[in-house]
Design an enzyme around this catalytic site. Structure first.
Site, short mmCIF file in Angstrom:
data_model
loop_
_atom_site.label_atom_id
_atom_site.label_comp_id
_atom_site.label_asym_id
_atom_site.label_seq_id
_atom_site.Cartn_x
_atom_site.Cartn_y
_atom_site.Cartn_z
N TRP A 11 0.83 -1.22 0.00
CA TRP A 11 0.00 0.00 0.00
C TRP A 11 0.85 1.27 0.00
CZ3 TRP A 11 -5.29 0.08 3.03
CH2 TRP A 11 -6.17 -0.83 2.43
N LYS A 12 2.17 1.12 0.18
CA LYS A 12 3.07 2.28 0.21
C LYS A 12 2.52 3.32 1.20
CE LYS A 12 4.52 1.04 -4.41
NZ LYS A 12 5.05 1.42 -5.69
N GLU B 46 11.91 2.33 -3.97
CA GLU B 46 11.57 3.68 -3.46
C GLU B 46 12.37 3.99 -2.19
OE1 GLU B 46 7.34 3.07 -3.45
OE2 GLU B 46 7.39 3.05 -5.65
N GLY C 24 4.57 1.76 -11.18
CA GLY C 24 3.67 2.91 -11.26
C GLY C 24 3.61 3.59 -12.62
N GLY D 251 1.37 -2.76 -6.23
CA GLY D 251 1.17 -1.46 -5.61
C GLY D 251 -0.24 -0.95 -5.84
N GLY D 252 -0.40 -0.08 -6.83
CA GLY D 252 -1.68 0.60 -7.08
C GLY D 252 -2.89 -0.33 -7.12
P1 13P Z 1 2.72 -0.66 -8.91
O1 13P Z 1 1.97 -1.97 -8.92
O2 13P Z 1 1.87 0.50 -8.50
O3 13P Z 1 3.45 -0.44 -10.21
O4 13P Z 1 3.83 -0.78 -7.76
C1 13P Z 1 4.63 -1.91 -7.73
C2 13P Z 1 5.41 -1.87 -6.48
O5 13P Z 1 6.28 -1.03 -6.31
C3 13P Z 1 5.10 -2.88 -5.45
O6 13P Z 1 6.04 -2.90 -4.45
#
Ligand code: 13P
Length: 245
Positions: free
Chosen positions: A10-11, A93, A167, A228-229
């Site tokens: 979920w960041k 990140e 992303g 992620g998203g």
């Molecule tokens: P996204 O699925 O949003 O591209 O992010 C991937 C991610 O960094 C999962 O750790």
């Protein structure tokens, strides 16, 4: 056999009001054969963990130390104390935002193991590294330097996340994903022996979504996804869970 893992990162997203997504997701998790994991911000760990016994929770980083004068940081032991069973380490990140090196990731992985957590160690090349045909070298170097000795199929998961795919809506071709995952598998077997090397799960991450998940899930040595998203909404993540079985 390696059990597939559908992992959501979920960041820095998620408030108490978003926990209803986990209630919705639990319906799908209950019938899934794969393992389901969400790594929310640390503020939501405890309340998310209470929602469903079929959805594991994990942290997104941890400190190298167990406790001490490190304002703002969180230890692996604290994550475990909040119900976490996994922790993501070395996400690109954090490597770029917080200058995390392979050596730091390796030390954090040892800290995670000492707290009984499974470490999801992230590795991946930049676009310029891929364009210069350096992907395999970069992945090999990160894998060797970020993962400590004494890995097992229970304490380690590797996530291959090409930085340029995170992303962006871009993904490598299925052949490119397969090439890297096969290489990671071979390196794990060479370093840790066939038994351990074959038992460590290797996730793909980077713009995985309901549309591409089924194809990616079929690629050799893809044992799940780090999403992620598309993990923020149960409606999307449920498709990825389904694709992983
Ligand atoms: P996204 O699925 O949003 O591209 O992010 C991937 C991610 O960094 C999962 O750790």
């Amino acid at each position: 056999m390696r059990k597939k893992l559908a992992a959501g990162n979920w960041k820095m997203n998620g408030l108490q009001e978003n926990l209803h997504e986990i209630k919705l997701l639990s319906k799908y998790a209950n019938t899934a054969t794969c393992e389901v994991l969400i790594c929310p911000p640390a503020t939501l760990l405890q309340s998310m963990n209470a929602i469903s016994s079929r959805i594991a929770v994990g942290g997104q980083t941890c400190h190298t130390e167990t406790s001490g004068a490190h304002t703002g940081d969180i230890s692996a032991q604290m994550l475990a104390d909040s119900g976490a069973t996994y922790v993501i380490l070395g996400h690109s990140e954090r490597r770029s935002d917080c200058n995390e090196t392979d050596a730091v990731v390796r030390t954090k992985t040892k800290a995670a193991w000492a707290a009984g957590l499974t470490a999801i160690v992230c590795i991946g090349e930049s676009l310029s590294e891929r364009e210069a045909s350096n992907t395999i070298d970069i992945i090999g170097g990160q894998l060797a330097a970020s993962v400590p000795d004494k890995a097992t199929g229970e304490n380690l998961v590797i996530a291959y996340e090409p930085i340029w795919a995170i992303g962006t809506g871009l993904t490598p071709s299925l052949d490119q994903i397969g090439e890297v995952h096969d290489f990671i598998r071979a390196r794990l077997e060479r370093r840790f022996g066939a038994g351990v090397g074959r038992s460590v799960r290797i996730l793909y991450g980077g713009s995985m979504n309901p549309k591409n998940a089924t194809d990616i899930a079929q690629v050799s040595n893809v044992d799940g996804g780090l999403v992620g998203g598309a993990s923020l909404k149960a409606a999307d993540f449920s498709y990825i869970i389904k694709a992983l079985g």
